[in-house]
Write a protein that holds these residues in place. Sequence first.
Motif, PDB file in Angstrom:
ATOM      1  N   THR A  34       0.830  -1.198   0.000  1.00 33.80           N
ATOM      2  CA  THR A  34       0.000   0.000   0.000  1.00 33.80           C
ATOM      3  C   THR A  34       0.865   1.250   0.000  1.00 33.80           C
ATOM      4  OG1 THR A  34      -0.107  -0.046   2.416  1.00 33.80           O
ATOM      5  CG2 THR A  34      -1.874  -1.156   1.224  1.00 33.80           C
ATOM      6  N   GLU A  35       0.238   2.357  -0.330  1.00 28.91           N
ATOM      7  CA  GLU A  35       0.909   3.656  -0.283  1.00 28.91           C
ATOM      8  C   GLU A  35       0.867   4.194   1.151  1.00 28.91           C
ATOM      9  OE1 GLU A  35       2.505   4.908  -2.793  1.00 28.91           O
ATOM     10  OE2 GLU A  35       1.823   3.362  -4.218  1.00 28.91           O
ATOM     11  N   GLU A  36       1.793   5.084   1.463  1.00 28.81           N
ATOM     12  CA  GLU A  36       1.877   5.626   2.822  1.00 28.81           C
ATOM     13  C   GLU A  36       0.605   6.368   3.208  1.00 28.81           C
ATOM     14  OE1 GLU A  36       5.304   7.938   3.619  1.00 28.81           O
ATOM     15  OE2 GLU A  36       6.738   6.354   3.102  1.00 28.81           O
ATOM     16  N   TRP A  37       0.018   7.114   2.281  1.00 22.07           N
ATOM     17  CA  TRP A  37      -1.164   7.899   2.622  1.00 22.07           C
ATOM     18  C   TRP A  37      -2.353   7.014   2.981  1.00 22.07           C
ATOM     19  CZ3 TRP A  37      -5.499   7.077  -0.246  1.00 22.07           C
ATOM     20  CH2 TRP A  37      -5.339   6.476  -1.504  1.00 22.07           C
ATOM     21  N   GLU A  38      -2.383   5.789   2.439  1.00 22.20           N
ATOM     22  CA  GLU A  38      -3.489   4.895   2.759  1.00 22.20           C
ATOM     23  C   GLU A  38      -3.470   4.511   4.236  1.00 22.20           C
ATOM     24  OE1 GLU A  38      -4.560   1.863  -0.369  1.00 22.20           O
ATOM     25  OE2 GLU A  38      -2.520   2.354  -1.049  1.00 22.20           O
ATOM     26  N   ALA A  39      -2.298   4.170   4.739  1.00 23.81           N
ATOM     27  CA  ALA A  39      -2.188   3.797   6.145  1.00 23.81           C
ATOM     28  C   ALA A  39      -2.448   4.982   7.064  1.00 23.81           C
ATOM     29  CB  ALA A  39      -0.806   3.207   6.427  1.00 23.81           C
ATOM     30  N   ARG A  40      -1.976   6.189   6.674  1.00 23.10           N
ATOM     31  CA  ARG A  40      -2.177   7.354   7.527  1.00 23.10           C
ATOM     32  C   ARG A  40      -3.648   7.723   7.626  1.00 23.10           C
ATOM     33  NH1 ARG A  40       2.576   9.421   4.802  1.00 23.10           N
ATOM     34  NH2 ARG A  40       1.274  10.782   3.514  1.00 23.10           N
ATOM     35  N   GLU A  41      -4.401   7.480   6.577  1.00 22.22           N
ATOM     36  CA  GLU A  41      -5.833   7.745   6.630  1.00 22.22           C
ATOM     37  C   GLU A  41      -6.576   6.716   7.474  1.00 22.22           C
ATOM     38  OE1 GLU A  41      -7.397   7.985   2.713  1.00 22.22           O
ATOM     39  OE2 GLU A  41      -6.641  10.015   2.341  1.00 22.22           O
ATOM     40  N   MET A  42      -6.029   5.514   7.551  1.00 25.84           N
ATOM     41  CA  MET A  42      -6.716   4.438   8.262  1.00 25.84           C
ATOM     42  C   MET A  42      -6.422   4.451   9.757  1.00 25.84           C
ATOM     43  SD  MET A  42      -8.724   1.786   8.129  1.00 25.84           S
ATOM     44  CE  MET A  42      -8.839   1.529   6.349  1.00 25.84           C
ATOM     45  N   PHE A  43      -5.163   4.749  10.153  1.00 29.03           N
ATOM     46  CA  PHE A  43      -4.747   4.605  11.553  1.00 29.03           C
ATOM     47  C   PHE A  43      -4.328   5.946  12.133  1.00 29.03           C
ATOM     48  CE2 PHE A  43      -3.671   0.557   9.486  1.00 29.03           C
ATOM     49  CZ  PHE A  43      -4.400  -0.321  10.270  1.00 29.03           C
ATOM     50  N   SER A  44      -4.610   6.095  13.427  1.00 30.81           N
ATOM     51  CA  SER A  44      -4.110   7.235  14.200  1.00 30.81           C
ATOM     52  C   SER A  44      -3.155   6.723  15.268  1.00 30.81           C
ATOM     53  CB  SER A  44      -5.270   7.993  14.855  1.00 30.81           C
ATOM     54  OG  SER A  44      -5.899   7.188  15.841  1.00 30.81           O
ATOM     55  N   SER A  45      -2.341   7.632  15.803  1.00 28.84           N
ATOM     56  CA  SER A  45      -1.379   7.221  16.835  1.00 28.84           C
ATOM     57  C   SER A  45      -2.082   6.716  18.089  1.00 28.84           C
ATOM     58  CB  SER A  45      -0.459   8.394  17.191  1.00 28.84           C
ATOM     59  OG  SER A  45      -1.226   9.509  17.642  1.00 28.84           O
ATOM     60  N   ALA A  46      -3.242   7.295  18.419  1.00 26.39           N
ATOM     61  CA  ALA A  46      -3.987   6.851  19.601  1.00 26.39           C
ATOM     62  C   ALA A  46      -4.498   5.433  19.431  1.00 26.39           C
ATOM     63  CB  ALA A  46      -5.150   7.802  19.880  1.00 26.39           C
ATOM     64  N   GLU A  47      -4.942   5.088  18.221  1.00 26.32           N
ATOM     65  CA  GLU A  47      -5.434   3.731  17.984  1.00 26.32           C
ATOM     66  C   GLU A  47      -4.316   2.710  18.071  1.00 26.32           C
ATOM     67  OE1 GLU A  47      -9.144   4.630  14.928  1.00 26.32           O
ATOM     68  OE2 GLU A  47      -7.098   4.435  14.159  1.00 26.32           O
ATOM     69  N   LEU A  48      -3.135   3.036  17.605  1.00 28.77           N
ATOM     70  CA  LEU A  48      -2.018   2.100  17.674  1.00 28.77           C
ATOM     71  C   LEU A  48      -1.460   1.976  19.078  1.00 28.77           C
ATOM     72  CD1 LEU A  48      -0.068   2.931  14.391  1.00 28.77           C
ATOM     73  CD2 LEU A  48      -1.670   1.067  14.813  1.00 28.77           C
TER      74      LEU A  48
END
Length: 788
Positions: free
Chosen positions: A700-714
């Motif tokens: 996947t592209e980097e922007w896809e993961a950034r849209e899906m996950f936040s630092s609080a969720e991880l």
Amino acid sequence: MEEEQSPRLAAGEPERKLEDRVTDADAEDPGCTGNAAMSSLEQPLLKRSNTLTASHLAMVGAKVSHIESLDYEIIENDLFKHDWRRRSNVEVLQYIFLKWAMAFLVGLLTGVIASLINLAIENISGLKMLHMVQLVREKTHNSSFFFLIAGDEFLMVKNLPSPYCRYWAGFLYFAGVNFGLTFVAAMLCVVFAPTAAGPGIPEIKAYLNGVDTPNMFGAPQLIVKIIGSICAVSSGLDLGKEGPLVHIGACLANLLSQGGSGRHRLRWRWLRYFDNDRDRRDLITCGASSGVCAAFRAPVGGVLFALEEVATWWRSALLWRTFFSTATVVVVLRGFIEVCRNGRCGLFGEGGLILFDVGDVAVRYHAGDLLPVTIVGVLGGVLGALYNHVLHKVLRVYNLINEKGRAAKLALALAVCALTSALLYVTPFAVPCTPCDPAFGGACPTLGKSGNFKRFNCPEGHYNDLATLLHATNVDATRNIFSTGTAGEFRLDSLLIFFAVYCVLGLFTFGIAVPSGLFLPIILMGSAYGRVTALVLSRFARIDHGLYAVLGAAALMSGSMRMTVSLVVIFLELTNNLLLLPITMFVLLIAKTVGDAFNPSIYEIILDLKGLPFLEAKPEPWMKDLTVGELAAAKPRAVALQVVERVSTVVEALRATRHNGFPVLDRPRPGVSELHGLVLRSHLVAALRKRWFLPERRRTEEWEAREMFSSAELADKCGGVDELEISPEEMGMYVDLHPLTNTTPYTVVETMSVAKAVVLFRSISPIVGILTRQDLIAHNILVILFSI
């Protein structure tokens, strides 16, 4: 930012439930031929048929728990790097400011709670003692209304001589109040917070060493620790509030950093900075230092205690924050002292805070003092080691009793309370009364709660020196026995009885289901034998007997706990006499050296007894002859994932293992496996929960993961794979692990010695090849060695 370059932080260290890690690419390569072609000299020392990893069960507090290691390493995956780069200077300054604000709040709340605990203990204990003495000294007593309880029947005691009735009335009142207070403390620990029993310091040591001790720093533990400490200490049990205060400070630090505990946590935006094990560890270190400072009013000693005794990893920024916390505690304690002067807080005043000021005593050393001082140090080491040995045996017996359930724990605590009440009340009758010296004036006999000349059962103009020590709170007893200019005040037989009573009670009290500390009981025992040494060797002893009591207390603490630097500073701050520094250092060095020749410190013994995998700073010498490759050969195969893995494979790996992290392999060409990095279990669960699925195998592209996950969720580690519902169609899809994988995990070559790996594992992060914390414990390695 002050700590961004350090090798530990935020998203979590993979060793929490990490059993297996990859040291070489062949671990998962089907083409690997293994060790078949090796000569006998090249065969690994540990065979793969043996399983190295030991049980992950340990006693945390008073209950068996599944323990894991903490996540201290910076998880440098793509999402973390992006989150770090996008932080503005304002956010960085806000983070630094909040860390200092948290340190201040920890010190402030610890100081307030410690003062309130002291206030409650002094008033409850003081009123109990005053009413008991009033009953004993009552001239007329109506014996026809005096009852004893035997079984389920009431037995009326009639026609007893008045003194017997008075003594029985005093004993029943004394024992009854103690029994009720102990019942409350034990019931709270047994029912609501089993991990609040004991001092909590061994578990804090383990936590700061990297072991996740569950249910140790929550709100129930804090509340039970506060109320239980007040009740347990006020009941006259041979324990102190110093260890519980350290635990209370750690609980406050944890709750502040996480916004509470459990389902009731606050989700404020600024708390996201502390939603990681690294910052929580640092704040708990501040809390532990504040607890010691609140117990002894020793700010520098509190910082050094954390550095020497509990903290595994240290740096200058943490040093300043812990000192800031302890300085705040001292200001709060001093404010309470000023407010409570002249009896404005009931029976609480300066006497309610531990400070044994002998600053006005001129200390002069002579050559003749070397012999008795050396004897004090040697006796401290021998008696401390003996105390540790016997206490270890007693705790093993208590573990068998506590396994029988809540009723057994409660019965044990109440039985110890009954024994304590009987010994404290009855033993003063074994010594004769001492006439008051006219030089004492109106101070003899003592009429109030505290003082050096308790009358108890003695006629007018006489005092009972043993009652002076036993019929007082631990703080008042220590102040009495530390008093200077009192060489002839305490008899030799009284001091020997006092020492024996506190040794017996100390051994039987520690380990019951109430909050308890070891500091003051050991101080009292040590001060008793210090005065005994001064009396026996009075021909050579030219130093004041009260100072010998101080040296004896320091020596026994060093002989049992093996503390040196922090203990010297704590006693200097306690006694307010810098002239004691050289002789105190001399005694402590002797006591620690002698004690180390027999057994480990009391906290190390308790850690081993509880099964907590504490890594010592110094590895065993024989570990230099063993490599991590040979040690890793005793492990099962690592459970590895591909950089783009099927959902079904990820779910199967999560359900089949309890590993906290999984090595992620990349295969750039057929037959070749390379370690791409490490992915956390919590991140895999987050990917499954967010349905981070792909219909085809692709990156996947980097922007896809950034849209899906936040630092609080991880950062959220709640929930597990069993709570997720995944359809059969989704099981056949793929998960791209590139954005979630830490591509820079700590790795070592397989030829590194185990001794060097232990130091690396302890000092920077729990990641050494495929080895875990349990695998580097000396006992676990020796089990495998002897099984070959």
